[in-house]
Design a protein around this motif. Sequence first.
Motif, PDB file in Angstrom:
ATOM      1  N   GLY A 191       0.821  -1.203   0.000  1.00  0.00           N
ATOM      2  CA  GLY A 191       0.000   0.000   0.000  1.00  0.00           C
ATOM      3  C   GLY A 191       0.854   1.251   0.000  1.00  0.00           C
ATOM      4  N   ASP A 192       2.101   1.124   0.438  1.00  0.00           N
ATOM      5  CA  ASP A 192       3.069   2.214   0.376  1.00  0.00           C
ATOM      6  C   ASP A 192       3.575   2.308  -1.067  1.00  0.00           C
ATOM      7  N   PRO A 193       3.441   3.473  -1.713  1.00  0.00           N
ATOM      8  CA  PRO A 193       3.840   3.595  -3.122  1.00  0.00           C
ATOM      9  C   PRO A 193       5.297   3.225  -3.380  1.00  0.00           C
ATOM     10  N   GLU A 194       6.179   3.526  -2.439  1.00  0.00           N
ATOM     11  CA  GLU A 194       7.599   3.211  -2.629  1.00  0.00           C
ATOM     12  C   GLU A 194       7.823   1.699  -2.598  1.00  0.00           C
ATOM     13  N   ILE A 195       7.157   1.022  -1.688  1.00  0.00           N
ATOM     14  CA  ILE A 195       7.304  -0.429  -1.606  1.00  0.00           C
ATOM     15  C   ILE A 195       6.617  -1.090  -2.790  1.00  0.00           C
ATOM     16  N   HIS A 196       5.504  -0.537  -3.208  1.00  0.00           N
ATOM     17  CA  HIS A 196       4.821  -1.008  -4.420  1.00  0.00           C
ATOM     18  C   HIS A 196       5.798  -0.991  -5.597  1.00  0.00           C
ATOM     19  N   ARG A 197       6.493   0.113  -5.745  1.00  0.00           N
ATOM     20  CA  ARG A 197       7.450   0.258  -6.858  1.00  0.00           C
ATOM     21  C   ARG A 197       8.610  -0.727  -6.715  1.00  0.00           C
ATOM     22  N   ALA A 198       9.079  -0.933  -5.487  1.00  0.00           N
ATOM     23  CA  ALA A 198      10.172  -1.880  -5.253  1.00  0.00           C
ATOM     24  C   ALA A 198       9.750  -3.300  -5.620  1.00  0.00           C
ATOM     25  N   LEU A 199       8.530  -3.660  -5.267  1.00  0.00           N
ATOM     26  CA  LEU A 199       8.039  -5.000  -5.576  1.00  0.00           C
ATOM     27  C   LEU A 199       7.882  -5.179  -7.079  1.00  0.00           C
ATOM     28  N   LEU A 200       7.374  -4.158  -7.742  1.00  0.00           N
ATOM     29  CA  LEU A 200       7.244  -4.224  -9.203  1.00  0.00           C
ATOM     30  C   LEU A 200       8.617  -4.413  -9.849  1.00  0.00           C
ATOM     31  N   GLN A 201       9.609  -3.671  -9.353  1.00  0.00           N
ATOM     32  CA  GLN A 201      10.959  -3.798  -9.883  1.00  0.00           C
ATOM     33  C   GLN A 201      11.501  -5.213  -9.678  1.00  0.00           C
ATOM     34  N   THR A 202      11.220  -5.771  -8.519  1.00  0.00           N
ATOM     35  CA  THR A 202      11.662  -7.134  -8.211  1.00  0.00           C
ATOM     36  C   THR A 202      11.057  -8.146  -9.168  1.00  0.00           C
ATOM     37  N   LEU A 203       9.814  -7.912  -9.570  1.00  0.00           N
ATOM     38  CA  LEU A 203       9.086  -8.881 -10.390  1.00  0.00           C
ATOM     39  C   LEU A 203       9.365  -8.765 -11.887  1.00  0.00           C
ATOM     40  N   ILE A 204      10.139  -7.765 -12.295  1.00  0.00           N
ATOM     41  CA  ILE A 204      10.353  -7.538 -13.725  1.00  0.00           C
ATOM     42  C   ILE A 204      10.842  -8.781 -14.469  1.00  0.00           C
ATOM     43  N   PRO A 205      11.845  -9.523 -13.965  1.00  0.00           N
ATOM     44  CA  PRO A 205      12.250 -10.729 -14.701  1.00  0.00           C
ATOM     45  C   PRO A 205      11.094 -11.712 -14.889  1.00  0.00           C
ATOM     46  N   GLY A 206      10.267 -11.874 -13.872  1.00  0.00           N
ATOM     47  CA  GLY A 206       9.114 -12.761 -13.983  1.00  0.00           C
ATOM     48  C   GLY A 206       8.079 -12.233 -14.950  1.00  0.00           C
ATOM     49  N   ILE A 207       7.880 -10.910 -14.964  1.00  0.00           N
ATOM     50  CA  ILE A 207       6.920 -10.297 -15.885  1.00  0.00           C
ATOM     51  C   ILE A 207       7.364 -10.518 -17.325  1.00  0.00           C
ATOM     52  N   VAL A 208       8.654 -10.345 -17.585  1.00  0.00           N
ATOM     53  CA  VAL A 208       9.180 -10.588 -18.933  1.00  0.00           C
ATOM     54  C   VAL A 208       9.018 -12.062 -19.301  1.00  0.00           C
ATOM     55  N   SER A 209       9.212 -12.946 -18.332  1.00  0.00           N
ATOM     56  CA  SER A 209       9.035 -14.378 -18.579  1.00  0.00           C
ATOM     57  C   SER A 209       7.593 -14.689 -18.971  1.00  0.00           C
ATOM     58  N   VAL A 210       6.629 -14.041 -18.309  1.00  0.00           N
ATOM     59  CA  VAL A 210       5.225 -14.232 -18.660  1.00  0.00           C
ATOM     60  C   VAL A 210       4.979 -13.776 -20.095  1.00  0.00           C
ATOM     61  N   CYS A 211       5.538 -12.619 -20.449  1.00  0.00           N
ATOM     62  CA  CYS A 211       5.393 -12.126 -21.828  1.00  0.00           C
ATOM     63  C   CYS A 211       5.993 -13.107 -22.817  1.00  0.00           C
ATOM     64  N   ARG A 212       7.133 -13.681 -22.458  1.00  0.00           N
ATOM     65  CA  ARG A 212       7.797 -14.645 -23.345  1.00  0.00           C
ATOM     66  C   ARG A 212       6.927 -15.895 -23.517  1.00  0.00           C
ATOM     67  N   GLN A 213       6.309 -16.346 -22.426  1.00  0.00           N
ATOM     68  CA  GLN A 213       5.441 -17.515 -22.506  1.00  0.00           C
ATOM     69  C   GLN A 213       4.288 -17.278 -23.486  1.00  0.00           C
ATOM     70  N   LEU A 214       3.852 -16.025 -23.564  1.00  0.00           N
ATOM     71  CA  LEU A 214       2.766 -15.672 -24.480  1.00  0.00           C
ATOM     72  C   LEU A 214       3.303 -15.095 -25.787  1.00  0.00           C
ATOM     73  N   ARG A 215       4.593 -15.343 -26.037  1.00  0.00           N
ATOM     74  CA  ARG A 215       5.254 -14.956 -27.289  1.00  0.00           C
ATOM     75  C   ARG A 215       5.154 -13.462 -27.555  1.00  0.00           C
ATOM     76  N   PHE A 216       5.085 -12.681 -26.485  1.00  0.00           N
ATOM     77  CA  PHE A 216       5.023 -11.218 -26.586  1.00  0.00           C
ATOM     78  C   PHE A 216       3.864 -10.760 -27.475  1.00  0.00           C
ATOM     79  N   GLY A 217       2.836 -11.607 -27.566  1.00  0.00           N
ATOM     80  CA  GLY A 217       1.681 -11.233 -28.382  1.00  0.00           C
ATOM     81  C   GLY A 217       1.963 -11.293 -29.871  1.00  0.00           C
ATOM     82  N   ASP A 218       2.962 -12.083 -30.269  1.00  0.00           N
ATOM     83  CA  ASP A 218       3.323 -12.187 -31.688  1.00  0.00           C
ATOM     84  C   ASP A 218       2.109 -12.600 -32.519  1.00  0.00           C
TER      85      ASP A 218
END
Length: 233
Positions: free
Chosen positions: A76-103
Motif C-alpha cells: 500500500g506504500d507507493p515506494e514499496i509497491h514500486r520496489a516490488l514491481l521492480q523485483t518482479l520484472i524478470p518474472g513479468i518478462v518471462s510471462v510475456c515470453r510464454q505468451l510470445r510477446f503477443g506475436d
Amino acid sequence: MTLKNDLLGQMRYEWLHVGHAPRARAAMASLAEGHRDLDLGSLNDLYDVVSLLEARGGRNVLERAEIVRALLEEAGDPEIHRALLQTLIPGIVSVCRQLRFGDGIVEDASETVGVALGLASELLTDWAGQSRQYAAPDILSALRGRLRRWLLKEKAARRTISYFDQHDEPAREASPLLARLHSFRDSKYDRIARLTYARVYEGRSLREVAAQDHSAPATLQKELQHFAVRFLI
C-alpha cells in the motif's frame, strides 16, 4: 519480436534514482521495523532490498520468498509497491515470453511488455496487504491470466478492424452493436461512437473517416480499436 523501445532499461534507470531517494530510505526503515524477523536492519534503502532479492543477493530461496511476502503486505506504500514491481520484472518478462510477446496480435513487443507492467501494477494494488506464502508465483500466475485475456481482446478487435478495412459495405440490419453505439450519443464518447458508426454502418473507408475527423488514419484506427475492446466486445 524485438523491443523497439527499451522500457526495461528506462525502468532500471528510473529505479537507480527512485530506489535511493529519501522516501525509499524511510520506507526501508519502516519495512525493517515492521518485519524484524527478516533481518533487514543493515539495508539502507529499497534499492538494497531489490538487490538482496536477486539470485546472487545473499539470501536463499525461502528467505527471498518471505521478503516478497512482506513487500506485498506493505505494498500500500507507493515506494514499496514500486520496489516490488521492480523485483518482479524478470518474472513479468518471462510471462510475456510464454505468451510470445503477443506475436501475431501486436506489432511491437514493447506494447505487450508495457501492458504487462501496467497489469502487474494493478495486481499489486488489488492484493496489497495480503499475506501470501508464494506471493511472487501467485502474482505472476494471475498476471498471465490477465495478459492472456488482454491479448484475446486485442486479437478480436484487430480482426474486427481488419474486416471493416477490407469490407466497406454498410451493415444492413440493426443489431445489439447498433443499439450500443446509439447509447453513447451525447456522451464523452460521442465522437468515437459516431466514427465507429460511419465505418461499420455507412461503409466509409478508414481514410475517408479520418480525413473528416482531421486525424491520421493510423491514429484513428488505434482509437477505434481501443473503443471496441473497451466497450463493444
